[in-house]
Design an enzyme around this catalytic site. Structure first.
Site, short mmCIF file in Angstrom:
data_model
loop_
_atom_site.label_atom_id
_atom_site.label_comp_id
_atom_site.label_asym_id
_atom_site.label_seq_id
_atom_site.Cartn_x
_atom_site.Cartn_y
_atom_site.Cartn_z
N MET A 30 0.80 -1.22 0.00
CA MET A 30 0.00 0.00 0.00
C MET A 30 0.84 1.28 0.00
O MET A 30 0.45 2.27 0.62
CB MET A 30 -0.94 -0.02 1.20
CG MET A 30 -1.97 -1.12 1.09
SD MET A 30 -2.92 -0.97 -0.45
CE MET A 30 -4.23 -2.15 -0.16
N HIS A 78 -3.76 -4.76 -8.89
CA HIS A 78 -4.72 -3.71 -8.51
C HIS A 78 -6.15 -4.25 -8.60
O HIS A 78 -6.51 -4.86 -9.62
CB HIS A 78 -4.57 -2.48 -9.41
CG HIS A 78 -5.45 -1.36 -8.95
ND1 HIS A 78 -5.16 -0.60 -7.84
CD2 HIS A 78 -6.65 -0.93 -9.41
CE1 HIS A 78 -6.13 0.27 -7.64
NE2 HIS A 78 -7.05 0.09 -8.58
C1 GAR Z 1 -5.66 -6.91 -2.90
O1 GAR Z 1 -7.02 -6.83 -3.22
C2 GAR Z 1 -4.85 -6.01 -3.81
O2 GAR Z 1 -5.36 -5.95 -5.12
C3 GAR Z 1 -4.99 -4.69 -3.10
O3 GAR Z 1 -4.84 -5.00 -1.75
C4 GAR Z 1 -5.41 -6.30 -1.52
C5 GAR Z 1 -4.44 -7.11 -0.70
O4 GAR Z 1 -5.04 -8.30 -0.26
N1 GAR Z 1 -4.00 -3.74 -3.54
C6 GAR Z 1 -4.25 -2.44 -3.68
O5 GAR Z 1 -5.32 -1.93 -3.40
C7 GAR Z 1 -3.09 -1.63 -4.16
N2 GAR Z 1 -3.49 -0.30 -4.43
P1 GAR Z 1 -4.12 -9.45 0.37
O6 GAR Z 1 -3.23 -8.81 1.42
O7 GAR Z 1 -5.08 -10.42 0.98
O8 GAR Z 1 -3.32 -10.06 -0.74
#
Ligand code: GAR
Length: 193
Positions: free
Chosen positions: A92, A111
């Site tokens: 993030m 994303h």
């Molecule tokens: C995922 O949905 C990813 O696409 C998003 O964070 C989540 C992480 O989930 N990323 C963003 O929003 C980047 N801007 P996880 O920790 O369970 O893999």
């Protein structure tokens, strides 16, 4: 070079780590790549326990220990093992020029929306609240902008009439868990990494 070589990945994550786990499960099976390390910027993030359970080394990066992003990234680079690809899977933070310049065209990001729509940190909720009927998942190269690099792969997710936000989140994550490993497999097959 030989397709039998196992590619070396470094995964960056900040939170839950379900995509980290999906990648680790996938490449445990295929052996086409291996995760050499997890980079995490959030002390206490659930992804840390997932890495430890699997014996994947963790590189903790606390940006507050450094005067600025460039200093934090320079320190990180000094600790990173040699790798073929950096994968941002729920990381993030915006990657700065220090890291970008050290890994040209070798950093990809996952994303949870169909870019260029709904960039930023809350892509799933932004698409839901806007009222679009189709959203999805994007894997793209990272450049200096926010979720603006060249798109590598996308997959759609339909938002039906009564779909709730938690239901959409689940549907997006299910697609992510397949699209990200498959996209890396394709990059390997096409000898792009
Ligand atoms: C995922 O949905 C990813 O696409 C998003 O964070 C989540 C992480 O989930 N990323 C963003 O929003 C980047 N801007 P996880 O920790 O369970 O893999």
């Amino acid at each position: 070079m030989g397709e039998a070589m196992t590619k070396k990945l470094i995964v960056f994550a900040s939170g839950t780590g379900s995509n980290f786990e999906a990648l680790a499960d996938h490449f445990d099976r295929t052996k086409t790549a291996a995760i050499l390390a997890l980079v995490c910027d959030q002390p206490g993030a659930p992804v840390l326990a997932k890495a430890k359970r699997r014996g994947i080394p963790v590189i903790a990066l606390n940006y507050r220990d450094y005067p600025d992003k460039a200093a934090a990234e320079a320190a990180l680079i000094a600790h990173l093992p040699a790798c073929d690809l950096i994968v941002l899977a729920g990381f993030m933070r915006i990657i700065g020029s220090t890291l970008l310049n050290a890994y040209p065209n070798r950093i990809i990001n996952l994303h949870p929306a169909l870019l260029p729509s709904f960039p930023g940190r809350t892509g799933i909720a932004d698409a839901f609240n806007y009222g679009v009927k189709v959203t999805g998942v994007t894997v793209h190269y990272v450049d200096a902008g926010i979720d603006s690099g060249k798109i590598i792969a996308q997959a759609p997710v339909l938002i039906g009439e009564g779909t709730t936000l938690p239901e959409l989140e689940t549907a997006i994550h299910d697609v992510e868990h397949h699209l990200l490993p498959q996209t890396i497999e394709a990059l390997i097959k096409e000898e792009k990494i």
